[in-house]
Design a protein around this motif. Structure first.
Motif, PDB file in Angstrom:
ATOM      1  N   LEU A  27      52.015 -40.002 -25.222  1.00  0.00           N
ATOM      2  CA  LEU A  27      53.197 -40.270 -25.319  1.00  0.00           C
ATOM      3  C   LEU A  27      52.710 -40.350 -23.726  1.00  0.00           C
ATOM      4  O   LEU A  27      53.642 -40.638 -22.312  1.00  0.00           O
ATOM      5  CB  LEU A  27      53.579 -38.332 -25.265  1.00  0.00           C
ATOM      6  CG  LEU A  27      54.558 -38.596 -24.814  1.00  0.00           C
ATOM      7  CD1 LEU A  27      56.020 -39.405 -25.049  1.00  0.00           C
ATOM      8  CD2 LEU A  27      55.170 -37.188 -24.846  1.00  0.00           C
ATOM      9  N   GLN A  28      51.754 -40.084 -23.193  1.00  0.00           N
ATOM     10  CA  GLN A  28      51.770 -39.841 -21.634  1.00  0.00           C
ATOM     11  C   GLN A  28      51.527 -41.203 -21.005  1.00  0.00           C
ATOM     12  O   GLN A  28      51.436 -41.507 -19.888  1.00  0.00           O
ATOM     13  CB  GLN A  28      50.459 -39.210 -20.914  1.00  0.00           C
ATOM     14  CG  GLN A  28      49.138 -39.123 -21.623  1.00  0.00           C
ATOM     15  CD  GLN A  28      48.076 -38.669 -22.610  1.00  0.00           C
ATOM     16  OE1 GLN A  28      49.300 -37.792 -22.916  1.00  0.00           O
ATOM     17  NE2 GLN A  28      47.024 -38.530 -22.952  1.00  0.00           N
ATOM     18  N   ASN A  29      50.524 -42.248 -21.703  1.00  0.00           N
ATOM     19  CA  ASN A  29      51.013 -43.373 -21.829  1.00  0.00           C
ATOM     20  C   ASN A  29      52.477 -44.306 -21.571  1.00  0.00           C
ATOM     21  O   ASN A  29      52.818 -44.939 -20.154  1.00  0.00           O
ATOM     22  CB  ASN A  29      50.345 -44.787 -22.501  1.00  0.00           C
ATOM     23  CG  ASN A  29      49.332 -44.312 -23.123  1.00  0.00           C
ATOM     24  OD1 ASN A  29      48.868 -44.043 -22.467  1.00  0.00           O
ATOM     25  ND2 ASN A  29      49.241 -44.199 -24.175  1.00  0.00           N
ATOM     26  N   GLU A  30      53.679 -43.507 -22.047  1.00  0.00           N
ATOM     27  CA  GLU A  30      55.316 -44.196 -21.990  1.00  0.00           C
ATOM     28  C   GLU A  30      55.723 -42.922 -20.534  1.00  0.00           C
ATOM     29  O   GLU A  30      56.357 -43.833 -19.839  1.00  0.00           O
ATOM     30  CB  GLU A  30      55.894 -43.574 -22.714  1.00  0.00           C
ATOM     31  CG  GLU A  30      57.381 -43.580 -22.778  1.00  0.00           C
ATOM     32  CD  GLU A  30      57.503 -44.869 -23.252  1.00  0.00           C
ATOM     33  OE1 GLU A  30      58.684 -45.629 -22.743  1.00  0.00           O
ATOM     34  OE2 GLU A  30      56.917 -46.331 -23.047  1.00  0.00           O
ATOM     35  N   ILE A  31      55.329 -41.780 -20.175  1.00  0.00           N
ATOM     36  CA  ILE A  31      55.664 -41.182 -18.914  1.00  0.00           C
ATOM     37  C   ILE A  31      54.886 -41.947 -17.345  1.00  0.00           C
ATOM     38  O   ILE A  31      55.863 -41.847 -16.352  1.00  0.00           O
ATOM     39  CB  ILE A  31      55.070 -39.555 -18.792  1.00  0.00           C
ATOM     40  CG1 ILE A  31      55.090 -38.869 -20.153  1.00  0.00           C
ATOM     41  CG2 ILE A  31      54.938 -38.564 -17.531  1.00  0.00           C
ATOM     42  CD1 ILE A  31      54.911 -37.501 -20.663  1.00  0.00           C
ATOM     43  N   LYS A  32      53.485 -42.748 -17.604  1.00  0.00           N
ATOM     44  CA  LYS A  32      53.098 -43.370 -16.670  1.00  0.00           C
ATOM     45  C   LYS A  32      53.549 -44.757 -16.086  1.00  0.00           C
ATOM     46  O   LYS A  32      53.845 -45.042 -15.453  1.00  0.00           O
ATOM     47  CB  LYS A  32      51.674 -43.706 -16.947  1.00  0.00           C
ATOM     48  CG  LYS A  32      50.878 -42.413 -16.808  1.00  0.00           C
ATOM     49  CD  LYS A  32      49.459 -42.493 -17.312  1.00  0.00           C
ATOM     50  CE  LYS A  32      48.460 -41.162 -16.619  1.00  0.00           C
ATOM     51  NZ  LYS A  32      47.103 -41.739 -17.588  1.00  0.00           N
ATOM     52  N   TRP A  33      53.959 -45.298 -17.730  1.00  0.00           N
ATOM     53  CA  TRP A  33      54.815 -46.164 -17.770  1.00  0.00           C
ATOM     54  C   TRP A  33      56.096 -45.791 -16.542  1.00  0.00           C
ATOM     55  O   TRP A  33      56.093 -46.818 -15.613  1.00  0.00           O
ATOM     56  CB  TRP A  33      55.048 -46.758 -18.385  1.00  0.00           C
ATOM     57  CG  TRP A  33      55.922 -48.225 -18.750  1.00  0.00           C
ATOM     58  CD1 TRP A  33      55.583 -49.809 -18.328  1.00  0.00           C
ATOM     59  CD2 TRP A  33      57.108 -48.420 -18.642  1.00  0.00           C
ATOM     60  NE1 TRP A  33      56.794 -50.814 -18.284  1.00  0.00           N
ATOM     61  CE2 TRP A  33      57.340 -50.092 -17.901  1.00  0.00           C
ATOM     62  CE3 TRP A  33      58.345 -47.788 -18.239  1.00  0.00           C
ATOM     63  CZ2 TRP A  33      59.157 -50.032 -18.134  1.00  0.00           C
ATOM     64  CZ3 TRP A  33      60.289 -48.549 -17.568  1.00  0.00           C
ATOM     65  CH2 TRP A  33      59.977 -49.295 -17.795  1.00  0.00           C
ATOM     66  N   HIS A  34      56.881 -45.287 -16.767  1.00  0.00           N
ATOM     67  CA  HIS A  34      58.329 -44.534 -16.488  1.00  0.00           C
ATOM     68  C   HIS A  34      57.808 -44.424 -14.690  1.00  0.00           C
ATOM     69  O   HIS A  34      58.607 -44.834 -13.672  1.00  0.00           O
ATOM     70  CB  HIS A  34      59.253 -43.109 -16.380  1.00  0.00           C
ATOM     71  CG  HIS A  34      59.964 -43.900 -18.194  1.00  0.00           C
ATOM     72  ND1 HIS A  34      61.410 -44.407 -17.139  1.00  0.00           N
ATOM     73  CD2 HIS A  34      59.612 -44.546 -19.172  1.00  0.00           C
ATOM     74  CE1 HIS A  34      61.898 -44.880 -19.080  1.00  0.00           C
ATOM     75  NE2 HIS A  34      60.476 -43.992 -20.097  1.00  0.00           N
ATOM     76  N   SER A  35      57.014 -43.590 -14.628  1.00  0.00           N
ATOM     77  CA  SER A  35      56.382 -43.295 -13.108  1.00  0.00           C
ATOM     78  C   SER A  35      55.690 -44.908 -12.267  1.00  0.00           C
ATOM     79  O   SER A  35      56.225 -45.033 -10.633  1.00  0.00           O
ATOM     80  CB  SER A  35      55.397 -42.220 -13.135  1.00  0.00           C
ATOM     81  OG  SER A  35      54.958 -42.206 -11.660  1.00  0.00           O
ATOM     82  N   LYS A  36      55.332 -45.940 -12.926  1.00  0.00           N
ATOM     83  CA  LYS A  36      54.854 -47.136 -12.326  1.00  0.00           C
ATOM     84  C   LYS A  36      56.072 -48.001 -12.344  1.00  0.00           C
ATOM     85  O   LYS A  36      55.177 -48.868 -10.954  1.00  0.00           O
ATOM     86  CB  LYS A  36      53.882 -47.143 -12.686  1.00  0.00           C
ATOM     87  CG  LYS A  36      52.250 -46.718 -12.967  1.00  0.00           C
ATOM     88  CD  LYS A  36      51.056 -47.908 -13.789  1.00  0.00           C
ATOM     89  CE  LYS A  36      50.060 -46.953 -14.486  1.00  0.00           C
ATOM     90  NZ  LYS A  36      49.533 -47.210 -15.516  1.00  0.00           N
TER      91      LYS A  36
END
Length: 186
Positions: A139-148
C-alpha cells in the motif's frame, strides 16, 4: 488479503469528460472538507460526460493523524467497492472531522488516541472495514505515488486545485460551485 497480496488501488476519479479538475486534499483539513462536500453537486452541475474529477490525497504533517487516515482511505480503495469505499471513508472523516484531529494541531482529547483506535473509528463511522487492507505492505506504493505527484506539481498545501494540469491558485474551497463550473468549462 495477506500482507503480500498484490494490491490494486482504484483511482479516486469520477466522471469521464475532457475537462479535468484535480483537487489535492488532506482529509482532516477543514478547507479540504469544505471542498470535498461540494464534489457531488459539482459533478451533477457540470456533468460527468463533460468533466473528470480526480482526488489526490495530500498528507500534511501538521495534521497529526494524516498519514494513518490517508493510508486507510487508500486501503479502502483496494476493496471490491474501490473508489466508492474510499469516498465513504472520506465522507466519514469529513462528517466527524474533530474526532480525527488535534485541537489547534497540538492538543486536546485526541492526544491519547492510538493508531488502532483511530482505525477502528474510521471503520465504525464509514462502515468500510479496510483494516486488513491497511496492513498490506504494498500500500505504501500508492501512498508514495500521491505524495510524489503532489510534489511534482508544486503542491504543498490543501486544498489545491488544478484544471487540465495547471494549478489554479485563485480557486478556493469557499468558492461557489457555479464559479468552479465556469472555470472548468472555460
Amino acid at each position: 488479503m495477506s500482507q503480500n497480496t498484490p494490491l490494486h488501488a482504484d483511482p479516486l476519479v469520477w466522471g469521464h469528460g475532457s475537462q479535468v479538475f484535480e483537487v489535492f486534499l488532506e482529509p482532516t483539513c477543514p478547507f479540504s472538507v469544505r471542498a470535498f462536500n461540494k464534489f457531488s453537486d459539482l459533478l451533477q452541475l457540470v456533468g460527468e460526460e463533460k468533466m473528470t474529477l480526480k482526488i489526490r490525497l495530500q498528507s500534511q504533517p501538521w495534521h497529526m493523524y494524516s498519514g494513518v487516515i490517508v493510508r486507510y482511505i487508500l486501503a479502502a480503495s483496494t476493496l471490491p467497492a474501490g473508489k466508492e469505499a474510499a469516498k465513504q471513508v472520506m465522507q466519514a472523516v469529513a462528517d466527524h472531522r474533530e474526532e480525527f484531529e488535534f485541537t489547534d494541531h497540538s492538543h486536546g482529547p485526541n492526544m491519547d488516541v492510538t493508531p488502532n483506535q483511530l482505525i477502528d473509528r474510521l471503520a465504525q463511522y464509514s462502515g468500510v472495514d479496510a483494516r486488513e487492507a491497511f496492513k498490506a505492505a504494498g500500500l505504501q506504493n500508492e501512498i508514495k505515488w500521491h505524495s510524489k505527484y503532489s510534489r511534482q506539481n508544486g503542491i504543498h498545501v490543501s486544498p489545491t486545485f488544478m484544471i487540465n494540469g495547471l494549478v489554479q491558485p485563485d480557486i478556493g474551497s469557499g468558492d461557489d460551485i457555479a464559479d468552479w463550473a465556469k472555470r472548468i468549462l472555460a
